[in-house]
Design an enzyme around this catalytic site. Structure first.
Site, short mmCIF file in Angstrom:
data_model
loop_
_atom_site.label_atom_id
_atom_site.label_comp_id
_atom_site.label_asym_id
_atom_site.label_seq_id
_atom_site.Cartn_x
_atom_site.Cartn_y
_atom_site.Cartn_z
N TYR A 39 -91.39 14.58 8.58
CA TYR A 39 -92.33 13.51 8.31
C TYR A 39 -93.64 13.84 9.03
CZ TYR A 39 -87.77 10.89 7.03
OH TYR A 39 -86.72 10.43 6.53
N HIS A 97 -81.04 17.98 8.08
CA HIS A 97 -81.78 17.06 6.78
C HIS A 97 -81.31 17.38 5.58
CE1 HIS A 97 -85.77 14.68 6.41
NE2 HIS A 97 -84.89 14.39 5.56
#
Length: 268
Positions: A39, A97
């Protein structure tokens, strides 16, 4: 549950926007914050927490390890870098992730590295994200189900993922739902709108209430203080069995996130 049922997400939020969102969320009552290495906002999330009036000890902080850091010599150093950015000695939860089978990721090896990070005190809990049943089972076989706090998966009224969610519950692994509002697509749904009207609530509140009632954790994001406060009120809504069954009929395998090089073969 290990994972708090209500948190704030930071996907696609950067710079001052994410600082403001996280600070506001903490101000209005959120105590769980979700971020990720990819991110590119960990430093801003760390700044927001540091500048907030809430003690770090009262916040459940999650980050996710990105694929480029899966190698044995990269995972722990990358997590240490994340901790520096987040201004904390340890996060509460670290997730893999994506399983990235197309990249030839060795799940047992990867989970072993993540468990080592936990043993070193860099993270309180560990888990996975975007794993299907088969790959979650590989993770369980390698380090034990008791070591896996959650599988964070895309889950919404349009993508209910019942097979995977049921399997995770059987393994006593928390289900964390992301994209619960399906990028806003559910907000105009007539069935959800009718249910919302019955409760004098918004469709977003009803959708989040549905996920909470299913026993999932949710991490909606917003840049607007009014929406952050409104989302929290989903915790006060109790849907009837009939309403839950109506929402069950909306499932249409409507997946919003499916990167071919990272995603597994999804359970249908």
């Amino acid at each position: 549950m290990i994972v708090p049922q209500f948190g704030v997400g930071t996907f696609r939020l950067t710079g001052d926007t994410v600082i403001h969102s996280v600070k506001t969320a903490l101000e209005v009552g959120y105590r769980a914050v979700d971020t990720a290495q990819i991110y590119a906002n960990e430093a801003e999330v760390g700044q927001a927490i540091h500048e907030s009036q809430v003690n770090r000890a009262d916040i459940f902080l999650t980050t996710k390890i990105w694929t480029e850091n899966y190698a044995a010599d990269k995972l722990i150093p990358s997590l240490k870098d994340s901790l520096i950015k987040l201004r904390t000695d340890a996060v509460n939860l670290s997730l893999i992730h994506w399983p990235a089978p197309a990249l030839g990721v060795n799940i047992p090896e990867l989970m072993g590295h993540l468990l080592e990070a936990k043993k070193q005190g860099l993270t309180e809990y560990i888990g996975v994200s975007n794993f299907n049943i088969e790959l979650t089972q590989q993770a369980i076989d390698s380090i034990g189900a008791e070591q896996i706090a959650t599988n964070q998966i895309e889950l919404s009224p349009y993508l209910q993922n019942e097979r995977l969610a049921t399997y995770l519950k059987q393994q006593n692994i928390d289900v964390t739902s992301y994209m619960t509002l399906a990028y806003g697509k559910v907000l105009n749904d007539p069935i959800l709108s009718d249910i919302a009207a019955q409760h004098q609530a918004s469709v977003a509140q009803v959708t989040l209430a549905w996920a909470l009632q299913k026993g999932y954790a949710v991490i909606p994001s917003s840049t607007k203080p009014a929406h952050l406060m409104s989302n929290l009120k989903a915790q006060e809504i109790r849907l009837s069995q009939d309403e839950m069954q109506l929402i069950a009929t909306l499932d249409r395998n409507g997946r919003e996130v499916n990167p071919s090089e990272l995603a597994p073969a999804w359970d249908l």
